[in-house]
Design a protein around this motif. Structure first.
Motif, PDB file in Angstrom:
ATOM      1  N   LYS A   8       0.828  -1.211   0.000  1.00 20.93           N
ATOM      2  CA  LYS A   8       0.000   0.000   0.000  1.00 20.93           C
ATOM      3  C   LYS A   8       0.860   1.258   0.000  1.00 20.93           C
ATOM      4  CE  LYS A   8      -4.203  -1.896   2.025  1.00 20.93           C
ATOM      5  NZ  LYS A   8      -5.219  -1.823   3.102  1.00 20.93           N
ATOM      6  N   VAL A   9       1.956   1.237   0.765  1.00 19.23           N
ATOM      7  CA  VAL A   9       2.880   2.374   0.770  1.00 19.23           C
ATOM      8  C   VAL A   9       3.441   2.592  -0.637  1.00 19.23           C
ATOM      9  CG1 VAL A   9       5.131   3.195   1.587  1.00 19.23           C
ATOM     10  CG2 VAL A   9       3.492   2.227   3.215  1.00 19.23           C
ATOM     11  N   ASP A  10       3.855   1.501  -1.277  1.00 22.28           N
ATOM     12  CA  ASP A  10       4.404   1.599  -2.634  1.00 22.28           C
ATOM     13  C   ASP A  10       3.365   2.136  -3.617  1.00 22.28           C
ATOM     14  OD1 ASP A  10       6.900   0.702  -1.917  1.00 22.28           O
ATOM     15  OD2 ASP A  10       6.530  -1.388  -2.504  1.00 22.28           O
ATOM     16  N   LYS A  11       2.113   1.714  -3.467  1.00 21.61           N
ATOM     17  CA  LYS A  11       1.060   2.160  -4.377  1.00 21.61           C
ATOM     18  C   LYS A  11       0.787   3.654  -4.215  1.00 21.61           C
ATOM     19  CE  LYS A  11      -3.449   0.776  -6.204  1.00 21.61           C
ATOM     20  NZ  LYS A  11      -2.931   0.323  -7.499  1.00 21.61           N
ATOM     21  N   VAL A  12       0.732   4.120  -2.961  1.00 24.84           N
ATOM     22  CA  VAL A  12       0.542   5.555  -2.716  1.00 24.84           C
ATOM     23  C   VAL A  12       1.686   6.344  -3.340  1.00 24.84           C
ATOM     24  CG1 VAL A  12       0.506   7.374  -0.958  1.00 24.84           C
ATOM     25  CG2 VAL A  12      -0.843   5.300  -0.619  1.00 24.84           C
ATOM     26  N   LEU A  13       2.908   5.879  -3.107  1.00 20.18           N
ATOM     27  CA  LEU A  13       4.086   6.586  -3.610  1.00 20.18           C
ATOM     28  C   LEU A  13       4.119   6.609  -5.134  1.00 20.18           C
ATOM     29  CD1 LEU A  13       6.826   7.954  -2.962  1.00 20.18           C
ATOM     30  CD2 LEU A  13       7.856   5.679  -3.067  1.00 20.18           C
ATOM     31  N   ASN A  14       3.909   5.447  -5.750  1.00 24.71           N
ATOM     32  CA  ASN A  14       4.081   5.331  -7.193  1.00 24.71           C
ATOM     33  C   ASN A  14       2.926   5.929  -8.002  1.00 24.71           C
ATOM     34  OD1 ASN A  14       6.558   4.000  -6.902  1.00 24.71           O
ATOM     35  ND2 ASN A  14       5.557   2.018  -6.686  1.00 24.71           N
ATOM     36  N   GLU A  15       1.708   5.881  -7.466  1.00 24.55           N
ATOM     37  CA  GLU A  15       0.548   6.357  -8.225  1.00 24.55           C
ATOM     38  C   GLU A  15       0.110   7.770  -7.844  1.00 24.55           C
ATOM     39  OE1 GLU A  15      -2.727   3.691  -8.610  1.00 24.55           O
ATOM     40  OE2 GLU A  15      -1.444   1.919  -8.895  1.00 24.55           O
ATOM     41  N   PHE A  16       0.393   8.169  -6.612  1.00 19.03           N
ATOM     42  CA  PHE A  16      -0.091   9.470  -6.146  1.00 19.03           C
ATOM     43  C   PHE A  16       1.012  10.392  -5.617  1.00 19.03           C
ATOM     44  CE2 PHE A  16      -3.625   6.508  -5.760  1.00 19.03           C
ATOM     45  CZ  PHE A  16      -4.651   7.200  -6.392  1.00 19.03           C
ATOM     46  N   GLY A  17       2.218   9.858  -5.471  1.00 15.75           N
ATOM     47  CA  GLY A  17       3.303  10.652  -4.910  1.00 15.75           C
ATOM     48  C   GLY A  17       3.578  11.917  -5.712  1.00 15.75           C
ATOM     49  N   ARG A  18       3.864  12.991  -5.005  1.00 14.23           N
ATOM     50  CA  ARG A  18       4.118  14.276  -5.651  1.00 14.23           C
ATOM     51  C   ARG A  18       5.371  14.924  -5.072  1.00 14.23           C
ATOM     52  NH1 ARG A  18       0.742  12.289  -8.262  1.00 14.23           N
ATOM     53  NH2 ARG A  18      -1.265  13.116  -8.988  1.00 14.23           N
ATOM     54  N   SER A  19       6.154  15.520  -5.949  1.00 13.78           N
ATOM     55  CA  SER A  19       7.321  16.280  -5.516  1.00 13.78           C
ATOM     56  C   SER A  19       6.880  17.511  -4.738  1.00 13.78           C
ATOM     57  CB  SER A  19       8.129  16.718  -6.735  1.00 13.78           C
ATOM     58  OG  SER A  19       9.127  17.651  -6.381  1.00 13.78           O
ATOM     59  N   PRO A  20       7.680  17.947  -3.764  1.00 17.44           N
ATOM     60  CA  PRO A  20       7.419  19.264  -3.187  1.00 17.44           C
ATOM     61  C   PRO A  20       7.370  20.303  -4.301  1.00 17.44           C
ATOM     62  CG  PRO A  20       9.094  18.115  -1.911  1.00 17.44           C
ATOM     63  CD  PRO A  20       8.847  17.290  -3.135  1.00 17.44           C
ATOM     64  N   LEU A  21       6.427  21.240  -4.199  1.00 16.35           N
ATOM     65  CA  LEU A  21       6.247  22.305  -5.194  1.00 16.35           C
ATOM     66  C   LEU A  21       5.827  21.739  -6.546  1.00 16.35           C
ATOM     67  CD1 LEU A  21       9.363  24.437  -4.197  1.00 16.35           C
ATOM     68  CD2 LEU A  21       7.014  24.684  -3.387  1.00 16.35           C
ATOM     69  N   HIS A  22       5.100  20.633  -6.493  1.00 15.24           N
ATOM     70  CA  HIS A  22       4.589  19.981  -7.699  1.00 15.24           C
ATOM     71  C   HIS A  22       3.828  20.977  -8.571  1.00 15.24           C
ATOM     72  CE1 HIS A  22       2.640  16.984 -10.235  1.00 15.24           C
ATOM     73  NE2 HIS A  22       1.459  17.503  -9.934  1.00 15.24           N
TER      74      HIS A  22
END
Length: 208
Positions: A8-22
């Motif tokens: 679940k952590v990987d899915k959040v990161l890979n599908e929804f993760g955003r860079s700061p100042l995206h």
């Protein structure tokens, strides 16, 4: 450590993760470091995101402010209240533009040093900037951990609640371990949880 939590952590990161100042010209990893202008951009980002406006308008406003170089302390210091109000209006930020224009005054020099690298102390000092409350301070910490590693691991309270609801839990050290104790990845993950919450995509993660 649960394999399900790691997935679940990987899915959040890979599908929804955003860079700061995206969504801004500062979002690319090579430009993200602890320069004063980057830290100030993160404060401006947090200040806008804490306002009760739409996600789309928030992103547009932040991009407009950065395009106007208001993350440069010299530009900000030399701008007038009217200048800042006009830029905010150009960004579509009308309802709160006067109040926000006033709140953009301030300097974060040596904030991390004054706080001895401690997140709670950073949060307290940041709240001395006019207009920044708990929510804005937490949004800032989500992002700034990417350039101030001593802040990691951090997730704002609303996103941590979302993490609990989708079965990841609230154990920051466990989450940080899954992310290889990488403060940049932790920042992306924290922002990813915000995206999940704002877009109401909890079901996508729960299905893992």
């Amino acid at each position: 450590m649960s394999k399900e939590i790691a997935l679940k952590v990987d899915k959040v990161l890979n599908e929804f993760g955003r860079s700061p100042l995206h969504g801004t010209r500062l979002a690319n990893p090579p430009t993200l470091d602890a320069r004063p202008e980057i830290v100030l951009a993160m404060v401006i980002d947090a200040l806008i995101k804490a306002r009760p406006i739409s996600h789309e308008l928030t992103q547009k406003t932040i991009k407009t402010l950065i395009e106007a170089d208001y993350h440069d302390i010299d530009v900000l210091s030399n701008s007038t209240w009217d200048d800042r109000t006009m830029v905010l209006e150009d960004g579509g930020y009308n309802r709160y533009r006067e109040q926000c224009a006033t709140n953009l005054d301030g300097d974060l020099n040596n904030l991390l040093k004054q706080a001895n690298g401690k997140p709670e102390k950073v949060k307290l000092l940041l709240k001395e900037v006019k207009g920044i409350g708990d929510l804005a301070a937490e949004v800032f910490l989500n992002n700034v951990q990417s350039v101030w590693p001593s802040i990691a691991p951090f997730i704002d309270s609303r996103s941590l609640k979302a993490a609990d609801e989708i079965g990841i839990g609230t154990n920051l050290n466990q989450i940080y371990k899954i992310l290889d104790q990488d403060p940049v990845r932790m920042s992306w993950f924290a922002n990813g949880l915000s995206e999940v919450r704002l877009e109401k995509r909890q079901d996508v993660i729960e299905e893992v």
